[in-house]
Scaffold this motif. Structure first.
Motif, PDB file in Angstrom:
ATOM      1  N   ASP A 114     -96.054  67.262  72.513  1.00  0.00           N
ATOM      2  CA  ASP A 114     -95.049  67.983  73.394  1.00  0.00           C
ATOM      3  C   ASP A 114     -93.774  67.345  73.811  1.00  0.00           C
ATOM      4  OD1 ASP A 114     -97.136  69.845  73.794  1.00  0.00           O
ATOM      5  OD2 ASP A 114     -97.724  69.269  75.486  1.00  0.00           O
ATOM      6  N   ALA A 115     -93.803  66.025  74.063  1.00  0.00           N
ATOM      7  CA  ALA A 115     -92.362  65.387  74.025  1.00  0.00           C
ATOM      8  C   ALA A 115     -91.662  65.393  73.196  1.00  0.00           C
ATOM      9  CB  ALA A 115     -92.628  63.888  74.830  1.00  0.00           C
ATOM     10  N   TYR A 116     -92.410  65.095  71.850  1.00  0.00           N
ATOM     11  CA  TYR A 116     -91.687  65.031  70.413  1.00  0.00           C
ATOM     12  C   TYR A 116     -90.981  66.336  70.290  1.00  0.00           C
ATOM     13  CZ  TYR A 116     -91.069  65.393  65.331  1.00  0.00           C
ATOM     14  OH  TYR A 116     -90.767  65.474  64.237  1.00  0.00           O
ATOM     15  N   GLU A 117     -91.757  67.481  70.362  1.00  0.00           N
ATOM     16  CA  GLU A 117     -91.144  68.729  70.225  1.00  0.00           C
ATOM     17  C   GLU A 117     -90.033  69.193  71.117  1.00  0.00           C
ATOM     18  OE1 GLU A 117     -94.800  71.125  70.362  1.00  0.00           O
ATOM     19  OE2 GLU A 117     -95.629  70.667  68.495  1.00  0.00           O
ATOM     20  N   ILE A 118     -90.188  68.744  72.254  1.00  0.00           N
ATOM     21  CA  ILE A 118     -89.107  69.070  73.265  1.00  0.00           C
ATOM     22  C   ILE A 118     -87.978  68.150  72.953  1.00  0.00           C
ATOM     23  CG2 ILE A 118     -88.460  69.099  75.790  1.00  0.00           C
ATOM     24  CD1 ILE A 118     -91.664  69.881  76.291  1.00  0.00           C
ATOM     25  N   GLY A 119     -88.240  66.916  72.528  1.00  0.00           N
ATOM     26  CA  GLY A 119     -87.076  66.295  72.443  1.00  0.00           C
ATOM     27  C   GLY A 119     -86.148  66.724  71.275  1.00  0.00           C
ATOM     28  N   ARG A 120     -86.796  66.945  70.064  1.00  0.00           N
ATOM     29  CA  ARG A 120     -86.349  67.652  69.068  1.00  0.00           C
ATOM     30  C   ARG A 120     -85.390  68.982  69.170  1.00  0.00           C
ATOM     31  NH1 ARG A 120     -90.427  69.313  64.600  1.00  0.00           N
ATOM     32  NH2 ARG A 120     -90.801  70.845  66.091  1.00  0.00           N
ATOM     33  N   GLU A 121     -85.884  69.878  70.151  1.00  0.00           N
ATOM     34  CA  GLU A 121     -84.992  70.932  70.384  1.00  0.00           C
ATOM     35  C   GLU A 121     -84.178  70.582  71.430  1.00  0.00           C
ATOM     36  OE1 GLU A 121     -83.810  74.776  71.214  1.00  0.00           O
ATOM     37  OE2 GLU A 121     -84.890  73.982  69.452  1.00  0.00           O
ATOM     38  N   SER A 122     -84.127  69.542  72.589  1.00  0.00           N
ATOM     39  CA  SER A 122     -83.110  69.196  73.044  1.00  0.00           C
ATOM     40  C   SER A 122     -82.021  68.437  72.503  1.00  0.00           C
ATOM     41  CB  SER A 122     -83.618  68.216  74.490  1.00  0.00           C
ATOM     42  OG  SER A 122     -84.649  69.000  75.142  1.00  0.00           O
ATOM     43  N   TYR A 123     -82.412  67.573  71.607  1.00  0.00           N
ATOM     44  CA  TYR A 123     -81.275  67.079  70.670  1.00  0.00           C
ATOM     45  C   TYR A 123     -80.493  67.991  69.967  1.00  0.00           C
ATOM     46  CZ  TYR A 123     -79.031  63.567  67.873  1.00  0.00           C
ATOM     47  OH  TYR A 123     -78.015  62.785  67.209  1.00  0.00           O
ATOM     48  N   ARG A 124     -80.976  69.116  69.590  1.00  0.00           N
ATOM     49  CA  ARG A 124     -80.262  70.148  68.783  1.00  0.00           C
ATOM     50  C   ARG A 124     -79.337  70.612  69.805  1.00  0.00           C
ATOM     51  NH1 ARG A 124     -80.421  75.426  67.790  1.00  0.00           N
ATOM     52  NH2 ARG A 124     -82.165  75.798  69.410  1.00  0.00           N
ATOM     53  N   LYS A 125     -79.718  71.046  70.971  1.00  0.00           N
ATOM     54  CA  LYS A 125     -79.098  71.600  71.929  1.00  0.00           C
ATOM     55  C   LYS A 125     -77.714  70.713  72.303  1.00  0.00           C
ATOM     56  CE  LYS A 125     -80.404  75.874  72.986  1.00  0.00           C
ATOM     57  NZ  LYS A 125     -79.505  76.851  72.865  1.00  0.00           N
ATOM     58  N   THR A 126     -78.080  69.317  72.352  1.00  0.00           N
ATOM     59  CA  THR A 126     -77.104  68.365  72.696  1.00  0.00           C
ATOM     60  C   THR A 126     -76.029  68.151  71.703  1.00  0.00           C
ATOM     61  OG1 THR A 126     -78.702  66.781  73.789  1.00  0.00           O
ATOM     62  CG2 THR A 126     -76.420  65.812  73.072  1.00  0.00           C
ATOM     63  N   ARG A 127     -76.388  68.306  70.590  1.00  0.00           N
ATOM     64  CA  ARG A 127     -75.441  68.332  69.225  1.00  0.00           C
ATOM     65  C   ARG A 127     -74.335  69.687  69.397  1.00  0.00           C
ATOM     66  NH1 ARG A 127     -78.801  67.225  63.992  1.00  0.00           N
ATOM     67  NH2 ARG A 127     -80.121  68.425  64.954  1.00  0.00           N
ATOM     68  N   GLN A 128     -75.049  70.928  69.688  1.00  0.00           N
ATOM     69  CA  GLN A 128     -74.256  72.075  70.011  1.00  0.00           C
ATOM     70  C   GLN A 128     -73.211  72.030  71.202  1.00  0.00           C
ATOM     71  OE1 GLN A 128     -77.416  75.307  70.267  1.00  0.00           O
ATOM     72  NE2 GLN A 128     -77.704  75.139  68.224  1.00  0.00           N
ATOM     73  N   ASN A 129     -73.827  71.137  72.154  1.00  0.00           N
ATOM     74  CA  ASN A 129     -72.991  71.157  73.435  1.00  0.00           C
ATOM     75  C   ASN A 129     -71.700  70.270  73.125  1.00  0.00           C
ATOM     76  OD1 ASN A 129     -74.842  72.847  74.981  1.00  0.00           O
ATOM     77  ND2 ASN A 129     -75.686  70.933  76.013  1.00  0.00           N
ATOM     78  N   LEU A 130     -72.027  69.176  72.335  1.00  0.00           N
ATOM     79  CA  LEU A 130     -70.915  68.120  72.139  1.00  0.00           C
ATOM     80  C   LEU A 130     -69.866  69.008  71.030  1.00  0.00           C
ATOM     81  CD1 LEU A 130     -73.039  64.907  71.432  1.00  0.00           C
ATOM     82  CD2 LEU A 130     -71.334  65.619  73.442  1.00  0.00           C
ATOM     83  N   LEU A 131     -70.264  69.643  70.346  1.00  0.00           N
ATOM     84  CA  LEU A 131     -69.464  70.368  69.301  1.00  0.00           C
ATOM     85  C   LEU A 131     -68.420  71.479  70.224  1.00  0.00           C
ATOM     86  CD1 LEU A 131     -68.296  71.124  66.496  1.00  0.00           C
ATOM     87  CD2 LEU A 131     -70.116  72.801  66.158  1.00  0.00           C
ATOM     88  N   THR A 132     -69.068  71.984  71.017  1.00  0.00           N
ATOM     89  CA  THR A 132     -68.495  73.076  71.956  1.00  0.00           C
ATOM     90  C   THR A 132     -67.542  72.045  72.761  1.00  0.00           C
ATOM     91  OG1 THR A 132     -70.456  74.422  72.083  1.00  0.00           O
ATOM     92  CG2 THR A 132     -68.802  74.910  73.850  1.00  0.00           C
ATOM     93  N   ALA A 133     -68.036  71.081  73.437  1.00  0.00           N
ATOM     94  CA  ALA A 133     -66.828  70.171  74.320  1.00  0.00           C
ATOM     95  C   ALA A 133     -65.775  69.646  73.587  1.00  0.00           C
ATOM     96  CB  ALA A 133     -67.749  69.142  75.050  1.00  0.00           C
ATOM     97  N   PHE A 134     -66.018  69.159  72.231  1.00  0.00           N
ATOM     98  CA  PHE A 134     -64.910  68.638  71.635  1.00  0.00           C
ATOM     99  C   PHE A 134     -64.131  69.747  71.183  1.00  0.00           C
ATOM    100  CE2 PHE A 134     -67.768  65.004  70.485  1.00  0.00           C
ATOM    101  CZ  PHE A 134     -67.059  63.987  71.051  1.00  0.00           C
ATOM    102  N   ALA A 135     -64.648  70.914  70.914  1.00  0.00           N
ATOM    103  CA  ALA A 135     -63.485  72.093  70.458  1.00  0.00           C
ATOM    104  C   ALA A 135     -62.759  72.347  71.570  1.00  0.00           C
ATOM    105  CB  ALA A 135     -64.593  73.149  70.177  1.00  0.00           C
ATOM    106  N   PHE A 136     -63.239  72.633  72.745  1.00  0.00           N
ATOM    107  CA  PHE A 136     -62.610  72.865  73.946  1.00  0.00           C
ATOM    108  C   PHE A 136     -61.423  71.964  74.355  1.00  0.00           C
ATOM    109  CE2 PHE A 136     -65.467  76.264  75.457  1.00  0.00           C
ATOM    110  CZ  PHE A 136     -64.576  77.219  76.025  1.00  0.00           C
ATOM    111  N   ASN A 137     -61.849  70.659  74.152  1.00  0.00           N
ATOM    112  CA  ASN A 137     -61.003  69.502  74.511  1.00  0.00           C
ATOM    113  C   ASN A 137     -59.803  69.397  73.518  1.00  0.00           C
ATOM    114  OD1 ASN A 137     -63.609  67.853  76.060  1.00  0.00           O
ATOM    115  ND2 ASN A 137     -61.612  67.664  77.094  1.00  0.00           N
ATOM    116  N   GLY A 138     -60.364  69.469  72.112  1.00  0.00           N
ATOM    117  CA  GLY A 138     -59.368  69.315  71.089  1.00  0.00           C
ATOM    118  C   GLY A 138     -58.321  70.451  71.309  1.00  0.00           C
ATOM    119  N   ILE A 139     -58.642  71.782  71.215  1.00  0.00           N
ATOM    120  CA  ILE A 139     -57.964  72.831  71.171  1.00  0.00           C
ATOM    121  C   ILE A 139     -57.059  72.874  72.561  1.00  0.00           C
ATOM    122  CG2 ILE A 139     -57.826  75.313  71.414  1.00  0.00           C
ATOM    123  CD1 ILE A 139     -60.221  75.439  69.882  1.00  0.00           C
ATOM    124  N   GLY A 140     -57.503  72.614  73.588  1.00  0.00           N
ATOM    125  CA  GLY A 140     -56.681  72.536  74.928  1.00  0.00           C
ATOM    126  C   GLY A 140     -55.719  71.416  75.088  1.00  0.00           C
TER     127      GLY A 140
END
Length: 756
Positions: free
Chosen positions: A676-702
């Motif tokens: 269960d931890a492995y599956e949740i970690g895999r999904e959470s890391y995917r969300k982390t990468r999406q979050n970082l891309l969103t954050a970098f986009a806002f910071n870069g464009i801003g």
């Protein structure tokens, strides 16, 4: 050249930027050959030429950077951490209060007054006081670290934060004195909010690290503080620290063994699970060794001390935990890697933006950028760059993914304590599983009864054994009595009872002599056990401890006592294989028992008779070969391996030391939580990468938009809010719809250095 090495315990580190700042400072120190900074363990190891630099100068370098040097004594170090935690809590309360008042002022202006610019000098001065109070009060330590970093040419998160805070302060002062169009209160608010955010990040990181240090603290507290030393003059109670090799100590039933030693007098059973992890206590007779921290159960022992101080078992394990932390492979976060260039980049862009609007319109008179230096537009550009450049959403990207994953994990009985676990779990390709308490339940139970004779049943064998064992204090006797209770088998007290330490019990039942114990002991007492050789070998092949039951000289049955395999163990092993992860059993138990359990759950590779440091070494070997390794265990003997592993997973029913050494804790005893931890970690890391891309986009464009000087700082702050909102929405999209409450996410206990 005189090559020397020193190691310092460092207080005040909160993220990888801190470790990098210390490393850079030592790289630029004449005489320092090499510096290794362990963020997880909060320690610095320095190799240097003591002809060119002294230990005092090395310590002063740390202090100049704003860090503290903790006492080398582990107990004192823990107390210092607690004091730092209290100080951090007070800073957070002050900064949080200032932020709440500032937010109230901003809302008053926007909602009630209906404008961005303030027309009230009193309100401006209140906002100025809040900004100065926050920056130079609870945020003063950040300023000191920023100044000391700049003195050494180090650009880190403290420098960027202070640039944004002072930028807001400068903008507010310009609005008070030169440019009435400047939103004074909002500029001062920037100083308050970014400082408070950083104070919160630092406190959270310190809280997590203080909890983690309890592993070693709890370990050292397992050993009693005093011992009964036996001398020619009698018995005296002395501190354990005063004992020397050769001293003799008396240990009564139920007491913890205070030292490593050898039994000189007495017989007893001793629970050594502290060292071996095995649930069946060991029989101790004169000449046998005992381990400090184990528990004496039945008899009184006279033990001669054979190891003290750093050579004692618990101290060795404590050192192994520390060594494992120091050598555990780290990961470089995507955010950290980018921020190393992002910080100086934002500062440079802010300066160039100001210079651009100051110089270009003056040089290119009549061009598209106006005529003459545009100080106000340049100030807007520089300040908006600093506001939009502060990586608020970037810092929240990983913590919010942790919160989301933590909520899902908590509902499935998994506590994810480390941010690293989220990034490492998807890459795990080897899982090392301890046996006792992990794959098995950790408690001896009667697994099988074999009866002999046409007129005897399993119930007869169990009733005889339970009656004979009724007065026994041995853990195996407890297993027999518990089995009788579960099967509703009636038994009475024996007419006579005698315990033979290390072999079994002798009792009188209705005038018959009954023996229950090791088959070899029964044979030496005249009982013919040859007819049971096949069943005896079969039970032993299953990894069971076998007790023979004899009555009136005849063998009437065998009891196979073992550690019951958890119901979900085999299914968990199959799920691991399906996920492409190779399971390995690693245990201190003997090869025969370990192999029997491994075969039952489907594990091919077994490492048996393994000591705690050997578990850690095996993990290092796998890591050196390029594998990502998870370790699952529950005992103190597993703690060094749990710490060394890329991801340590502790069974929640295990020892506090194991739990505090782990990155993931499985609530209760269910083994399926590993997958269960492995599956949740895999999904959470995917969300982390999406979050970082969103954050970098806002910071870069801003930042790019801010260089035009057309972005009002208020809108810059709004953009910051939108970036955080976007990250928040992505983190919890689907979770709220599925009813996964945010409150459950407090199971995640580490937003760690990503918050910086």
């Amino acid at each position: 050249m005189a090559d020397s090495r020193d190691q310092f315990a460092v207080g005040g580190m909160s993220c990888s930027f801190c470790a990098e700042s210390i490393r850079k400072a030592y790289d630029r120190t004449d005489g320092v050959e090499d510096a290794d900074v362990s963020l997880a363990h909060e320690e610095v190891r320095v190799r240097y030429d003591d002809d060119r630099v002294s230990e005092i100068e090395l310590k002063d370098t740390l202090r100049d950077l704003g860090y503290t040097i903790r006492d080398p004594d582990k107990r004192e170090r823990f107390r210092e951490q607690q004091a730092e935690l209290e100080a951090g809590k007070r800073r957070l309360a002050l900064a949080g209060g200032a932020s709440a008042v500032t937010a109230g002022l901003m809302l008053w202006m926007i909602v009630v007054v209906g404008r961005f610019e303030s027309d009230s000098l009193a309100m401006d001065l209140v906002a100025l006081g809040l900004a100065l109070g926050t920056m130079f009060g609870p945020g003063r330590y950040i300023l000191e670290k920023a100044i000391n970093s700049l003195r050494r040419g180090i650009f880190n998160q403290h420098v960027l934060l202070e640039a944004g805070a002072f930028g807001g302060l400068l903008g507010g002062l310009l609005g008070l004195t030169v440019f009435p169009a400047f939103p004074t209160v909002h500029f001062f608010a920037v100083s308050v909010f970014v400082t408070t955010y950083h104070v919160l990040s630092g406190y959270t990181s310190l809280l997590v690290r203080t909890r983690a240090s309890r592993a070693v603290q709890d370990l050292l507290e397992l050993r009693p503080d005093t011992a009964r030393r036996v001398t020619d003059d009698g018995v005296e109670e002395v501190p354990v620290a005063d004992l020397e090799e050769g001293d003799r100590v008396r240990i009564k039933p139920g007491e913890s063994v205070p030292v490593d030693g050898a039994v000189r007098e007495g017989e007893s059973t001793v629970d050594e699970s502290v060292a071996t992890g095995e649930s069946v206590p060991e029989e101790k007779t004169p000449g046998d060794e005992v381990i400090g921290g184990s528990v004496n159960e039945t008899g009184t022992l006279l033990v001669e001390v054979t190891a003290t101080g750093d050579d004692a078992f618990l101290n060795r394990v404590a050192r192994e935990i520390e060594a494992a932390r120091a050598t555990k492979p780290g990961i470089v976060r995507l955010a950290d890697r980018v921020l190393r260039y992002f910080v100086p980049g934002v500062l440079l862009i802010a300066a160039l933006s100001f210079l651009f609007w100051l110089v270009v319109p003056a040089v290119w008179s009549g061009g598209p950028f106006g005529t003459g230096p545009n100080v106000q537009r340049g100030a807007f550009a520089a300040l908006a760059v600093l506001v939009l450049g502060y990586p608020c959403a970037l810092g929240m990207a990983t913590p919010l993914a942790l919160v989301r994953g933590g909520g899902a994990a908590a509902r499935r009985g998994v506590l994810l304590r480390s941010a690293d676990a989220f990034q490492l779990l998807p890459d795990i390709d080897r899982v090392l599983l301890d046996k006792t308490g992990t794959i098995t339940a950790g408690e001896p139970t009667v697994a099988e009864i074999a009866s002999f004779g046409d007129d005897r049943t399993d119930t007869d064998v169990l009733a005889t054994a339970a009656t004979a064992e009724a007065f026994s204090e041995h853990p195996l006797a407890d297993a027999v009595l518990e089995c009788a209770g579960e099967r509703d088998v009636a038994y009475d007290d024996p007419d006579a009872f005698d315990s033979v330490t290390g072999t079994g019990v002798r009792a009188t039942i209705d005038g018959d002599e009954a023996l229950v114990g090791k088959p070899d002991w029964l044979a030496s007492a005249g009982v013919d056990v040859s007819s049971a050789a096949g069943d005896l070998e079969r039970l032993r092949d299953r990894g069971l401890t076998v007790s023979g039951v004899a009555r009136d000289g005849d063998l009437i049955g065998l009891l196979g006592i073992g550690d019951e395999i958890k119901d979900d163990a085999a299914a968990t092993v199959r799920r691991l294989r399906d996920a492409g992860i190779a399971p390995v059993m690693i245990t201190g138990d003997d090869e025969r028992t370990a192999r029997a359990v491994a075969d039952a759950v489907g594990i091919d590779r077994v490492l048996a008779d393994v000591l705690p440091d050997e578990k850690r070494d095996e993990i290092r070997r796998l890591q050196a070969a390029g594998h990502r390794v998870a370790m699952v265990g529950d005992g103190i003997n597993d703690a060094p391996a749990l710490t060394q592993a890329d991801v340590g997973i502790a069974i929640g029913a295990g020892t506090d030391v194991a739990i505090e050494s782990a990155d993931v804790v499985l609530v209760g005893e269910r083994l399926g939580g590993v997958v269960d931890a492995y599956e949740i970690g895999r999904e959470s890391y995917r969300k982390t990468r999406q979050n970082l891309l969103t954050a970098f986009a806002f910071n870069g464009i801003g930042v790019a938009a801010a260089t035009t000087g057309l972005v009002h700082p208020v809108f810059a702050m709004i953009a910051m809010v939108l970036s955080v909102s976007a990250v928040l929405a992505n983190s919890f999209a689907g979770q709220l719809l599925s009813g996964d409450g945010v409150n459950a996410s407090f199971a995640v206990r580490d937003d760690s250095r990503a918050a910086d």
